[in-house]
Design a protein around this motif. Structure first.
Motif, PDB file in Angstrom:
ATOM      1  N   THR A 537       0.836  -1.194   0.000  1.00 44.34           N
ATOM      2  CA  THR A 537       0.000   0.000   0.000  1.00 44.34           C
ATOM      3  C   THR A 537       0.872   1.247   0.000  1.00 44.34           C
ATOM      4  O   THR A 537       2.062   1.210   0.322  1.00 44.34           O
ATOM      5  CB  THR A 537      -0.919   0.032   1.232  1.00 44.34           C
ATOM      6  N   LEU A 538       0.252   2.377  -0.348  1.00 44.85           N
ATOM      7  CA  LEU A 538       0.944   3.650  -0.249  1.00 44.85           C
ATOM      8  C   LEU A 538       1.094   4.051   1.208  1.00 44.85           C
ATOM      9  O   LEU A 538       0.299   3.663   2.066  1.00 44.85           O
ATOM     10  CB  LEU A 538       0.171   4.723  -1.012  1.00 44.85           C
ATOM     11  N   TRP A 539       2.129   4.826   1.499  1.00 49.12           N
ATOM     12  CA  TRP A 539       2.424   5.215   2.876  1.00 49.12           C
ATOM     13  C   TRP A 539       1.683   6.510   3.246  1.00 49.12           C
ATOM     14  O   TRP A 539       1.256   7.286   2.392  1.00 49.12           O
ATOM     15  CB  TRP A 539       3.925   5.414   3.046  1.00 49.12           C
ATOM     16  N   ASN A 540       1.571   6.700   4.552  1.00 50.14           N
ATOM     17  CA  ASN A 540       1.032   7.937   5.120  1.00 50.14           C
ATOM     18  C   ASN A 540      -0.356   8.276   4.566  1.00 50.14           C
ATOM     19  O   ASN A 540      -0.665   9.431   4.254  1.00 50.14           O
ATOM     20  CB  ASN A 540       1.980   9.113   4.882  1.00 50.14           C
ATOM     21  N   GLY A 541      -1.186   7.250   4.460  1.00 48.85           N
ATOM     22  CA  GLY A 541      -2.563   7.475   4.017  1.00 48.85           C
ATOM     23  C   GLY A 541      -2.688   7.889   2.575  1.00 48.85           C
ATOM     24  O   GLY A 541      -3.672   8.547   2.200  1.00 48.85           O
ATOM     25  N   GLY A 542      -1.732   7.508   1.737  1.00 48.43           N
ATOM     26  CA  GLY A 542      -1.743   7.938   0.346  1.00 48.43           C
ATOM     27  C   GLY A 542      -2.943   7.467  -0.445  1.00 48.43           C
ATOM     28  O   GLY A 542      -3.486   8.214  -1.266  1.00 48.43           O
ATOM     29  N   ASP A 543      -3.396   6.233  -0.199  1.00 48.67           N
ATOM     30  CA  ASP A 543      -4.563   5.728  -0.942  1.00 48.67           C
ATOM     31  C   ASP A 543      -5.821   6.509  -0.579  1.00 48.67           C
ATOM     32  O   ASP A 543      -6.628   6.841  -1.461  1.00 48.67           O
ATOM     33  CB  ASP A 543      -4.746   4.241  -0.641  1.00 48.67           C
ATOM     34  N   ASP A 544      -5.997   6.815   0.698  1.00 47.62           N
ATOM     35  CA  ASP A 544      -7.153   7.614   1.118  1.00 47.62           C
ATOM     36  C   ASP A 544      -7.089   9.010   0.515  1.00 47.62           C
ATOM     37  O   ASP A 544      -8.122   9.570   0.094  1.00 47.62           O
ATOM     38  CB  ASP A 544      -7.207   7.712   2.643  1.00 47.62           C
ATOM     39  N   LEU A 545      -5.904   9.594   0.480  1.00 55.00           N
ATOM     40  CA  LEU A 545      -5.749  10.932  -0.082  1.00 55.00           C
ATOM     41  C   LEU A 545      -6.164  10.949  -1.549  1.00 55.00           C
ATOM     42  O   LEU A 545      -6.863  11.866  -2.007  1.00 55.00           O
ATOM     43  CB  LEU A 545      -4.291  11.382   0.062  1.00 55.00           C
ATOM     44  N   ILE A 546      -5.744   9.926  -2.300  1.00 53.57           N
ATOM     45  CA  ILE A 546      -6.111   9.853  -3.719  1.00 53.57           C
ATOM     46  C   ILE A 546      -7.621   9.777  -3.880  1.00 53.57           C
ATOM     47  O   ILE A 546      -8.219  10.470  -4.719  1.00 53.57           O
ATOM     48  CB  ILE A 546      -5.424   8.637  -4.375  1.00 53.57           C
ATOM     49  N   GLU A 547      -8.267   8.939  -3.090  1.00 53.13           N
ATOM     50  CA  GLU A 547      -9.707   8.776  -3.218  1.00 53.13           C
ATOM     51  C   GLU A 547     -10.455  10.059  -2.862  1.00 53.13           C
ATOM     52  O   GLU A 547     -11.463  10.401  -3.495  1.00 53.13           O
ATOM     53  CB  GLU A 547     -10.168   7.619  -2.345  1.00 53.13           C
ATOM     54  N   ILE A 548      -9.958  10.801  -1.881  1.00 50.58           N
ATOM     55  CA  ILE A 548     -10.598  12.062  -1.509  1.00 50.58           C
ATOM     56  C   ILE A 548     -10.477  13.075  -2.644  1.00 50.58           C
ATOM     57  O   ILE A 548     -11.465  13.742  -3.018  1.00 50.58           O
ATOM     58  CB  ILE A 548      -9.973  12.611  -0.211  1.00 50.58           C
ATOM     59  N   VAL A 549      -9.278  13.215  -3.195  1.00 48.27           N
ATOM     60  CA  VAL A 549      -9.082  14.182  -4.274  1.00 48.27           C
ATOM     61  C   VAL A 549      -9.903  13.786  -5.498  1.00 48.27           C
ATOM     62  O   VAL A 549     -10.595  14.625  -6.101  1.00 48.27           O
ATOM     63  CB  VAL A 549      -7.592  14.304  -4.632  1.00 48.27           C
ATOM     64  N   ALA A 550      -9.846  12.500  -5.875  1.00 47.59           N
ATOM     65  CA  ALA A 550     -10.568  12.057  -7.068  1.00 47.59           C
ATOM     66  C   ALA A 550     -12.074  12.201  -6.912  1.00 47.59           C
ATOM     67  O   ALA A 550     -12.796  12.377  -7.900  1.00 47.59           O
ATOM     68  CB  ALA A 550     -10.212  10.603  -7.385  1.00 47.59           C
ATOM     69  N   ALA A 551     -12.560  12.138  -5.676  1.00 57.14           N
ATOM     70  CA  ALA A 551     -14.000  12.300  -5.437  1.00 57.14           C
ATOM     71  C   ALA A 551     -14.463  13.736  -5.652  1.00 57.14           C
ATOM     72  O   ALA A 551     -15.657  13.984  -5.847  1.00 57.14           O
ATOM     73  CB  ALA A 551     -14.346  11.849  -4.027  1.00 57.14           C
ATOM     74  N   PRO A 565       6.608  -1.654  -7.024  1.00 55.45           N
ATOM     75  CA  PRO A 565       5.178  -1.537  -7.307  1.00 55.45           C
ATOM     76  C   PRO A 565       4.365  -1.268  -6.056  1.00 55.45           C
ATOM     77  O   PRO A 565       4.764  -1.615  -4.938  1.00 55.45           O
ATOM     78  CB  PRO A 565       4.834  -2.910  -7.897  1.00 55.45           C
ATOM     79  N   VAL A 566       3.233  -0.636  -6.243  1.00 59.35           N
ATOM     80  CA  VAL A 566       2.228  -0.483  -5.199  1.00 59.35           C
ATOM     81  C   VAL A 566       0.902  -0.968  -5.767  1.00 59.35           C
ATOM     82  O   VAL A 566       0.713  -1.031  -6.982  1.00 59.35           O
ATOM     83  CB  VAL A 566       2.106   0.973  -4.707  1.00 59.35           C
ATOM     84  N   VAL A 567      -0.011  -1.312  -4.877  1.00 60.19           N
ATOM     85  CA  VAL A 567      -1.327  -1.772  -5.312  1.00 60.19           C
ATOM     86  C   VAL A 567      -2.195  -0.562  -5.632  1.00 60.19           C
ATOM     87  O   VAL A 567      -2.427   0.296  -4.775  1.00 60.19           O
ATOM     88  CB  VAL A 567      -1.984  -2.647  -4.236  1.00 60.19           C
ATOM     89  N   VAL A 568      -2.669  -0.492  -6.864  1.00 61.93           N
ATOM     90  CA  VAL A 568      -3.464   0.642  -7.332  1.00 61.93           C
ATOM     91  C   VAL A 568      -4.883   0.213  -7.702  1.00 61.93           C
ATOM     92  O   VAL A 568      -5.644   1.005  -8.267  1.00 61.93           O
ATOM     93  CB  VAL A 568      -2.788   1.312  -8.547  1.00 61.93           C
ATOM     94  N   SER A 569      -5.244  -1.029  -7.366  1.00 60.52           N
ATOM     95  CA  SER A 569      -6.488  -1.619  -7.863  1.00 60.52           C
ATOM     96  C   SER A 569      -7.734  -0.832  -7.498  1.00 60.52           C
ATOM     97  O   SER A 569      -8.694  -0.802  -8.276  1.00 60.52           O
ATOM     98  CB  SER A 569      -6.621  -3.055  -7.319  1.00 60.52           C
ATOM     99  N   GLU A 570      -7.731  -0.189  -6.333  1.00 57.63           N
ATOM    100  CA  GLU A 570      -8.934   0.481  -5.849  1.00 57.63           C
ATOM    101  C   GLU A 570      -9.211   1.801  -6.545  1.00 57.63           C
ATOM    102  O   GLU A 570     -10.315   2.325  -6.440  1.00 57.63           O
ATOM    103  CB  GLU A 570      -8.835   0.709  -4.336  1.00 57.63           C
ATOM    104  N   TRP A 571      -8.229   2.332  -7.258  1.00 58.97           N
ATOM    105  CA  TRP A 571      -8.464   3.689  -7.796  1.00 58.97           C
ATOM    106  C   TRP A 571      -7.913   3.944  -9.201  1.00 58.97           C
ATOM    107  O   TRP A 571      -8.235   4.958  -9.808  1.00 58.97           O
ATOM    108  CB  TRP A 571      -7.887   4.738  -6.844  1.00 58.97           C
ATOM    109  N   TYR A 572      -7.101   3.050  -9.755  1.00 59.41           N
ATOM    110  CA  TYR A 572      -6.409   3.392 -11.001  1.00 59.41           C
ATOM    111  C   TYR A 572      -7.362   3.637 -12.166  1.00 59.41           C
ATOM    112  O   TYR A 572      -7.072   4.427 -13.082  1.00 59.41           O
ATOM    113  CB  TYR A 572      -5.391   2.310 -11.369  1.00 59.41           C
ATOM    114  N   ASP A 573      -8.543   2.941 -12.151  1.00 61.34           N
ATOM    115  CA  ASP A 573      -9.480   3.096 -13.261  1.00 61.34           C
ATOM    116  C   ASP A 573     -10.613   4.063 -12.960  1.00 61.34           C
ATOM    117  O   ASP A 573     -11.599   4.146 -13.700  1.00 61.34           O
ATOM    118  CB  ASP A 573     -10.044   1.741 -13.663  1.00 61.34           C
TER     119      ASP A 573
END
Length: 871
Positions: A537-551, A565-573
């Protein structure tokens, strides 16, 4: 008369060849543990080895004049912090030899000021650009030379990268052995062109940080005291992990660093199967083997197993004791270590020195100290003795910042682009994330870069350097925005969620989100990650940050700085995420390089050097995070064999998110017109013959112990390792406890044999049998730029070896080509005998099976539009 071969017959031969090459791991010791068979004696240098003849002659002339004490001084480090460099071997004042300075590392010069901080090797590998990789290595070595460094501890191809969470993967180039091998060879050439000795490391199977060191398990809260054993079969060893080492040795590498962990339950720096058999016998390595720092765990056994230099010299840091030094002197005197072995150690070290064009007289002054930035201080830091000017603060950087910027941009991989890039004077840019900004304590505020705050430009551990400056993405992008008249705001935090949502939700905002994932060496723990990453996963809440911005923003662009590599499955598409870029570890020019890419000053052409899976589980392997063998050495069984990274995904018919070799451009390319030419290579013949007998270099040593004690009036420096004995009594001296007739019972059979030895069938030259590099086929293809801007495409050649135990395809050629819009260029790649061969465990040689061979050309491991059979 040649009879016709039916398809059924070919298939039968193919299956037979595949079956004979499938190696059952040699691990039956009666207790179910992997076993490393003994190989003795340690091979001695070959005076006729290709590329080493002149160096051998120079070394022989030099070593012939040395005493036993002087030879021991060549082979034993002076001790941790005993001298100016991270590693030093003793001087020989009588002949004007100042010793050797050895220094990390793979991303820049460690423990020095006024040096450049380069991109990681991994990001250099993502350029797929041979010239840039060589230029990078040459630039690092020039800086090393100007600081007075003789041996640069780089490049690294171990770890290769079996585990996507491996802590030090960024120090290497790629988990693909071909790409890693090409990069290693170019790096060796670049380093040694400058007169600095390259060190290819870490030999071998050093694929994880957890439990890598003897006793390291204690720091994890467990009671195990032996290092992990990487257990591997013969076929996997040759076709995967040993492959890039062979390339580096063929390129002339002067030294090899053996690794901390065990290989088939024998420590890497005393593993005779690895050092004597694979490295020196089969691969014909003529340089010297040095231990990783404190990776030596025995004296005599390491010497006869092929170790040539002890680093940093003491048993443990500042222990005041050494496995070698006086112990090695005594071991030669009492016959435990044969005289030819100490001669061979000294010869290998000096031959490597002369091979890179050095002379005794031209040794540059060591003008820095690894242990302080003060101008004046102790030369012998551990003892606090010899106060003088030790740091001259010489700026060695030249114009390397421009090179670093170019490599960082060329290595950046465009993973997704829905038309939002390149940017063209956007109305409003909102930069989000702490990874875009500065570290509170400055770019060098954490020792060995052992933290994760601010923008990630380097991993942590011994492979680090000191930033002379660090251009952050925030600084570079703001400067560009001012030039363009663009409104610019940045929130350099991952946790200001409400403020972030409000800002990126404003009209006309282009949101650039910077996120990261870090890793490093196991002696440092960062946020609960002990070298290796705990997950993908991304560090320091990076996945949550991406989802907030993209929303809240329909034009969200993601920039990832990571060590793999990092897991991007939840947001890349997510349709609001219009672009994704991987920028690796870009070094000091981080912000400038990513700005060049985002604004189209540089058209992205990097290709991912690893596979991006949908989950961590999709890679099929997991680091041994907890002991699995009671209190004994943890066992790491490499049961996946040669199937790592894209080879594994192909074998599982698993669709990755982004495949190995993938990367987009701001233009488009088309492949056509594949053509194959067959060469007239001669028939492969196994290497035959015998070596010369073990040579004695110089006069026999005196057996009078009074010749080897400390000279009268000699001033000893505390914690400094010397070759002198403490006593004239063999039983009282610090020497090895085995002496006289006991040595015969102690040493393995053949360890002191000095007779001619039979040639290895796969040997015959540095890197192996020279015929392995015979060109069998040459492949041509046309690559056309069908877009409207100039771009660079990486044409990739893959080969199917055709056997039932072979991967679906393996990389066997590539070229990065610059192509103007509307024009075409020709891709050319040679296929060597080695490229088409499998390792046969019965004949202990490379063989080309009768399985049908095919080739594929395209721009990633999953986009290969051109295909041809090899007749």
């Amino acid at each position: 008369m040649k009879t016709a071969t039916t398809a059924a017959t070919v298939l039968a031969i193919c299956n037979l060849a595949a079956a004979s090459s499938h190696f059952k791991r040699q691990n039956d010791t009666g207790v179910g543990l992997a076993y490393s068979p003994p190989y003795y004696p340690s091979p001695w240098m070959d005076p006729e080895a290709e590329g080493w003849q002149e160096a051998y002659a120079q070394a022989k002339a030099f070593v012939s004049d040395l005493t036993l004490l002087e030879k021991v001084n060549l082979t034993t480090g002076t001790g941790w912090m005993a001298d100016l460099c991270v590693g030093n071997v003793g001087s020989i004042p009588r002949v004007g030899w100042r010793g050797l300075c050895l220094q990390d590392g793979p991303q820049g010069i460690r423990f020095a000021d006024y040096v450049s901080y380069f991109t990681s090797s991994q990001l250099a590998g993502a350029t797929w650009n041979r010239d840039l990789i060589r230029d990078r290595a040459r630039a690092m070595a020039l800086e090393a030379r100007d600081k007075g460094i003789d041996v640069l501890l780089a490049p690294a191809v171990g770890p290769l990268g079996r585990f996507p969470t491996g802590g030090r993967n960024w120090e290497g180039f790629s988990p693909d052995p071909y790409l890693a091998g090409v990069a290693a060879a170019e790096s060796v050439k670049g380093i040694q062109e400058t007169g600095v000795i390259a060190t290819i490391k870490h030999l071998i199977m050093n694929e994880q940080e957890h439990f890598r060191e003897r006793g390291n398990g204690i720091s994890y809260g467990y009671s195990v005291v032996e290092a992990i054993s990487s257990n591997v079969d013969d076929k996997t060893m040759h076709e995967l992990y040993l492959w890039p080492f062979a390339d580096a040795i063929r390129a002339g590498a002067g030294s090899v660093m053996c690794s901390y962990q065990q290989v088939n339950n024998s420590y890497g720096c005393q593993n005779s199967a690895v050092l004597n058999h694979l490295l020196k016998e089969e691969l014909g390595f003529q340089g010297f083997v040095l231990s990783d720092w404190a990776a030596q765990h025995t004296g005599v056994a390491a010497a006869v197993a092929g170790l040539d230099m002890s680093m940093p010299g003491d048993v443990t840091f500042n222990s005041r004791t050494s496995y070698w030094g006086a112990n090695l002197t005594n071991a030669v005197l009492n016959g435990t270590v044969p005289e030819y072995r100490i001669d061979d150690m000294a010869m290998r070290i000096m031959a490597a020195f002369f091979k890179v064009g050095r002379t005794i007289e031209d040794a540059p002054e060591i003008n820095f100290s690894s242990w302080t930035r003060d101008s004046d201080g102790p030369v012998h830091w551990a003892a606090k003795e010899g106060v003088q000017t030790i740091n001259q603060h010489i700026d060695v950087r030249r114009d390397h910042g421009d090179l670093i910027r170019r490599i960082a941009a060329q290595g950046t991989v465009l993973l997704k682009n829905e038309g939002s890039l390149p940017l063209n004077k956007p109305k409003f840019v909102a930069v989000i994330g702490e990874d875009a900004g500065s570290r509170v304590g400055g770019p060098n505020g954490c020792p060995n870069q052992g933290c994760n705050s601010g923008t990630l430009a380097a991993g942590w551990g011994s492979g680090t350097a000191s930033f002379p400056y660090l251009i952050t993405p925030d600084a570079a992008l703001q400067r560009k925005a001012v030039e363009d008249g663009t409104r610019y705001e940045s929130i350099l935090s991952n946790w200001e969620h409400e403020l972030t949502a409000s800002l990126v939700g404003e009209p006309d905002a282009t949101a650039l989100v910077f996120v990261n994932a870090n890793s490093g060496e196991g002696f440092i723990e960062v946020d609960g990650n002990v070298g290796d990453r705990n997950n993908l996963t991304l560090w320091n809440g990076g996945d949550d940050l991406i989802e907030i911005v993209a929303a809240h923003n329909p034009n969200t662009i993601i920039i990832i700085h990571s060590t793999g590599p990092v897991v991007v499955s939840e947001w890349y598409d997510n349709p609001n995420i219009t672009a994704i870029l991987w920028a690796g570890l870009p070094g000091q020019e981080s912000g400038n390089a990513i700005t060049d890419i985002l604004y189209g000053r540089v058209n992205p052409g990097g290709k991912t050097p690893f596979t991006w899976g949908a989950s961590e589980e999709s890679y099929g392997v997991k680091i041994v995070y907890e002991p699995n063998n009671g209190d004994d050495a943890p066992q790491g069984d490499f049961d996946d064999g040669i199937f790592i990274d894209y080879r594994w995904f192909d074998s599982q018919d698993d669709e990755p998110i982004f495949e190995f070799g993938f990367g987009l451009s701001y233009t488009t390319f088309e492949f056509s017109d594949i053509r194959v030419e067959r060469s007239n290579a001669s028939e492969y013949k196994p290497n035959t013959g015998e070596s010369i007998p073990a040579p004695r270099i110089g006069a026999n040593h005196s057996s009078d112990y009074t010749d080897y004690v400390f000279p009268e009036g000699f001033r000893r420096i505390d914690q400094f390792i010397y070759p002198y004995l403490n006593s004239t009594d063999p039983k009282q001296t610090l020497g090895d406890r085995f002496y006289g007739d006991e040595a015969e019972d102690f040493l393995p059979p053949g360890a002191t044999d000095d007779s001619r030895r039979p040639a290895h069938p796969a040997g015959g030259g540095p890197g192996g049998n020279p015929q392995l590099w015979d060109v069998m086929y040459t492949v041509f293809a046309t690559v056309t730029n069908t877009g409207s801007v100039v771009g660079e495409e990486v044409a990739q050649l893959y080969v199917s070896l055709g056997g039932p135990d072979d991967p679906a395809k393996v990389l066997r050629g590539f070229e990065r080509i610059r192509i103007d819009p509307g024009t075409s260029e020709t891709f050319r790649a040679d296929i060597t005998r080695r490229d088409l061969s499998n390792w046969d465990t019965v004949s202990q040689n490379w063989v080309i099976s009768d399985c049908p061979k095919s080739i594929y050309v395209g721009n990633s491991s999953r986009n290969l539009p051109l295909h041809a059979a090899l007749q």
